[in-house]
Write a protein that holds these residues in place. Sequence first.
Motif, PDB file in Angstrom:
ATOM      1  N   LEU A 182     133.681  50.127   7.046  1.00  0.00           N
ATOM      2  CA  LEU A 182     132.227  50.096   6.840  1.00  0.00           C
ATOM      3  C   LEU A 182     131.859  49.112   5.726  1.00  0.00           C
ATOM      4  CD1 LEU A 182     131.312  53.893   7.130  1.00  0.00           C
ATOM      5  CD2 LEU A 182     130.863  52.085   8.798  1.00  0.00           C
ATOM      6  N   ASP A 183     132.662  49.076   4.668  1.00  0.00           N
ATOM      7  CA  ASP A 183     132.417  48.112   3.583  1.00  0.00           C
ATOM      8  C   ASP A 183     132.557  46.679   4.095  1.00  0.00           C
ATOM      9  OD1 ASP A 183     132.009  50.183   1.819  1.00  0.00           O
ATOM     10  OD2 ASP A 183     134.034  50.114   0.976  1.00  0.00           O
ATOM     11  N   GLU A 184     133.555  46.453   4.943  1.00  0.00           N
ATOM     12  CA  GLU A 184     133.759  45.110   5.516  1.00  0.00           C
ATOM     13  C   GLU A 184     132.573  44.705   6.386  1.00  0.00           C
ATOM     14  OE1 GLU A 184     136.524  43.177   8.993  1.00  0.00           O
ATOM     15  OE2 GLU A 184     137.501  44.586   7.623  1.00  0.00           O
TER      16      GLU A 184
ATOM     17  N   LYS B 121     124.468  57.360   5.846  1.00  0.00           N
ATOM     18  CA  LYS B 121     124.696  58.713   6.364  1.00  0.00           C
ATOM     19  C   LYS B 121     126.117  58.862   6.909  1.00  0.00           C
ATOM     20  CE  LYS B 121     120.842  58.387   8.792  1.00  0.00           C
ATOM     21  NZ  LYS B 121     119.723  58.703   9.732  1.00  0.00           N
ATOM     22  N   LEU B 122     126.615  57.794   7.512  1.00  0.00           N
ATOM     23  CA  LEU B 122     127.974  57.845   8.063  1.00  0.00           C
ATOM     24  C   LEU B 122     129.001  57.944   6.939  1.00  0.00           C
ATOM     25  CD1 LEU B 122     129.777  57.772  10.518  1.00  0.00           C
ATOM     26  CD2 LEU B 122     129.555  55.276  10.566  1.00  0.00           C
ATOM     27  N   ARG B 123     128.773  57.228   5.849  1.00  0.00           N
ATOM     28  CA  ARG B 123     129.675  57.327   4.702  1.00  0.00           C
ATOM     29  C   ARG B 123     129.682  58.751   4.147  1.00  0.00           C
ATOM     30  NH1 ARG B 123     127.956  51.999   4.506  1.00  0.00           N
ATOM     31  NH2 ARG B 123     129.539  50.460   3.870  1.00  0.00           N
ATOM     32  N   ASN B 124     128.514  59.368   4.093  1.00  0.00           N
ATOM     33  CA  ASN B 124     128.444  60.749   3.610  1.00  0.00           C
ATOM     34  C   ASN B 124     129.244  61.690   4.508  1.00  0.00           C
ATOM     35  OD1 ASN B 124     126.807  60.101   1.429  1.00  0.00           O
ATOM     36  ND2 ASN B 124     124.909  60.463   2.548  1.00  0.00           N
ATOM     37  N   ARG B 125     129.154  61.479   5.816  1.00  0.00           N
ATOM     38  CA  ARG B 125     129.909  62.325   6.749  1.00  0.00           C
ATOM     39  C   ARG B 125     131.405  62.135   6.568  1.00  0.00           C
ATOM     40  NH1 ARG B 125     127.067  60.576  12.271  1.00  0.00           N
ATOM     41  NH2 ARG B 125     128.261  62.253  13.248  1.00  0.00           N
ATOM     42  N   LEU B 126     131.821  60.900   6.293  1.00  0.00           N
ATOM     43  CA  LEU B 126     133.245  60.612   6.120  1.00  0.00           C
ATOM     44  C   LEU B 126     133.797  61.170   4.811  1.00  0.00           C
ATOM     45  CD1 LEU B 126     133.362  56.985   7.535  1.00  0.00           C
ATOM     46  CD2 LEU B 126     134.850  58.853   8.277  1.00  0.00           C
ATOM     47  N   THR B 127     132.951  61.330   3.813  1.00  0.00           N
ATOM     48  CA  THR B 127     133.422  61.879   2.541  1.00  0.00           C
ATOM     49  C   THR B 127     133.459  63.399   2.561  1.00  0.00           C
ATOM     50  OG1 THR B 127     131.160  61.787   1.647  1.00  0.00           O
ATOM     51  CG2 THR B 127     132.608  59.906   1.203  1.00  0.00           C
TER      52      THR B 127
END
Length: 287
Positions: A129-131, A152-158
């Motif tokens: 996602l960062d890339e 929101k996707l980053r939050n789900r992954l964490t």
Amino acid sequence: MLHQPSIEISGNSGCTVRLLTHDQRIMVEKECALPSYIPRLQAQIRKQNDFRHALTNPAIIVPELYDEADNPGLYSARMEFLPYLNFIDFLGVCSVPALMQSIKAIEDFIDHNLRTDYQTVNTSALLKLDEISRNISGEPQKQEIDQLFGIKLRNRLTKKEINIPNGWCHGDFTLSNIVFSANGNCIGLFDFLDSYIDSPIMDLVKLRQDTHLHWSLAKSKKPFSHLRVCQGLRQLDIFTKSKLSALGISGKEYNILQSVNVLRILPYANDTTTLNFIQTSLKTLED
């Protein structure tokens, strides 16, 4: 002798794909003169060769590599042409037994590549996602989509650890890269790519990009029987969804992995249709 190309077909953005004839044999030639893309094409050919030598199931065909030419600034590879049907032509005419046979071949391919050990994919997905964010820098419309869904996707992954089995991965296991024999007794695979996560699970996620979200169908420009093709896609999706579940991937985990997969298209999206597909799909996968 080698004749001039009889057909030139659409290929990846970094290479030209042609059909050639040689000694009454049809072959596919991939040629690249783009320095930034040549290593990717070379890696693709190596991966294709590795898969071809590892497979033992006669129902799964990977094209044979005939020769390569690696000159300064130009790389080309010639390989076997598989005289099978693309997924639209196949699904438009196939019988139910033929479809079931082709699904069995796909399942055998996935099972052949599975290992018994597992990996946690959250860190790899977050790095991807960062890339993606870096690659769309300076493109406001794409950045807006990334901000709307990526945060929101980053939050789900964490919040949720996702563990999936290791194994060999085709890397771009869409229906655009699969061809089918008319009777369904074998499938042909091509256009292997590196994947940011090596696992057959990612191949199933990529396949559902087509069977669930209809990516390749939306990109197709040829006429087809909408009812028959969509019925076939539904049967393929029933299998793919069931296989993911059998391998321990929940619906929520699938939605997360597929969301990352769809966002990977964003840096290459240069038209409104593709951008709309990305947004619509990501909204669907939030549920």
